[in-house]
Design a protein around this motif. Structure first.
Motif: not given
Length: 388
Positions: A82-100
């Motif tokens: 579930i967490a991975v799917l939530r992350a993937l939705r954000r990744l695909r809706s943003f131009d850049l995802v910066y993960v610290n």
């Protein structure tokens, strides 16, 4: 332009401040961007993020920590998809995802399916099983990687299949260093600042001070500043050690505070006696910014921060006798501090100042977006609309 920034912490320790400075760098490079920050819970970091983030959200993140490995592999395992799917939705809706940092497992896994949008910024040097797991994760992610030191990149084996960069953490320091005021006529003030745990070396400093003759200990004031993570047991153990060694008159133990400037103002010299590899050593950088020479372990990224014999001293890790000898040398020759402080400040300005590092972070992000055909200030959604 839509940028998401993901961080595993909520306090104001080194990695938290580094994340905030990266967000500030992104805002400076893309002033009109929509910047969404995701944290696992509210905390002190929110105050310094608010001026740069469009919005700050709090969501459960699947964070890999040593003490929670068993729980993550058993009780929490069902929530990982579930967490991975939530992350993937954000990744695909943003131009850049910066993960610290590399420990945010759900985003590292999701990045595999949207790697052209993701940057992982690695700030830790894990060991043993954790290194194998996290090394495997960042390779699986296929993301572009920023390492905060050459030592960190080497620890992960310098992945050759993806684009990597080494960018030292940018640290905001005072406009000018403080003057050196120790000349041997009062006690030498020694500071150790950092989270209280098994690797930061608080015990090494205590053993070094305890080994000094009683008459010499009278010429020292030691301040240990920090708190443990999610448990006060390490703090109790440290207090008991201070009492057991008879150092109550010479050592003060103080809790972590978000702004440590008062402690750097107080100190004459700053110790970073880490027993295990530091990925860089933010406290050492901050000390040089304030004009305070550093005594650090010759391990990990600390060797890239402290120039031995010019800005401070690097010593074998876990060696109280070497630290004791260095303290004695300073007491015997206080004049060494002023030139070390001046050289350390120059090194900070050249390599570790926030402005210098922000420009580099901004350039990496702009180049990544350009490879996808996204111009600065425009999102992929905007460009698609213009094309239509």
């Amino acid at each position: 332009m839509r940028i998401a920034c993901i961080h595993q912490g909520w306090e104001l320790y080194g990695s938290d401040r580094s994340f905030a400075e990266s967000v500030a760098a992104l805002r400076g490079t893309h002033p009109d961007a929509e910047i969404e920050v995701v944290l696992p819970r509210p905390g002190p970091i929110v105050d310094i993020l608010q001026s740069h983030a469009t919005r700050i959200l709090f969501e459960p993140l699947w964070i890999l920590r040593r003490k929670s490995l068993l729980r993550l592999a058993t009780i929490d395992a069902p929530r990982l998809p579930i967490a991975v799917l939530r992350a993937l939705r954000r990744l695909r809706s943003f131009d850049l995802v910066y993960v610290n940092t590399s420990v945010i497992v759900d985003y590292a896994l999701a990045a595999r399916f949207s790697r052209d949008r993701t940057i992982l910024h690695i700030h830790e040097i894990p060991e043993g099983l954790a290194l194998k797991i996290l090394g495997g994760l960042i390779r699986f992610s296929g993301s572009e990687l920023i390492f905060n030191s050459n030592a960190t990149r080497q620890a992960f084996g310098d992945p050759k299949t993806v684009m990597t960069h080494v960018v030292y953490n940018g640290v905001e320091g005072p406009a000018a260093p403080l003057p050196v005021t120790y000349h041997g006529t009062r006690p030498l003030r020694v500071l150790l600042l950092g989270r209280i745990n098994r690797i930061k070396g608080q015990d090494v400093l205590l053993d070094a001070v305890a080994a000094l003759p009683s008459s010499v200990r009278q010429r020292l004031e030691v301040r240990i500043v920090g708190s443990a993570f999610e448990s006060d047991e390490p703090e109790r153990d440290l207090r008991e050690r201070i009492d057991r060694l008879g150092l109550g008159e010479h050592v003060t133990l103080l809790p972590f505070i978000p702004d440590p400037s008062q402690h750097y103002s107080w100190a004459d010299v700053v110790t970073v006696p880490s027993k295990r590899p530091e990925s860089l050593g933010r406290v050492a950088i901050e000390a040089m910014a304030w004009g305070r020479p550093v005594i650090a372990s010759s391990i990990g990224g600390l060797t890239e921060v402290v120039d031995h014999g010019r800005t401070g001293w690097t010593l074998p890790p876990g060696d109280p006798s070497a630290l004791r000898a260095t303290l004695l040398a300073i007491l015997d020759d206080p004049a060494v501090l002023a030139p070390f402080a001046a050289t350390g400040r120059l090194r900070y300005e050249k390599l570790f100042s926030r402005d210098a590092v922000s420009a580099t972070i901004g350039r990496i992000v702009t180049q990544k977006l350009a490879r996808r055909g996204i111009a600065a200030g425009l999102s992929s959604t905007t460009e698609r609309g213009a094309a239509e």
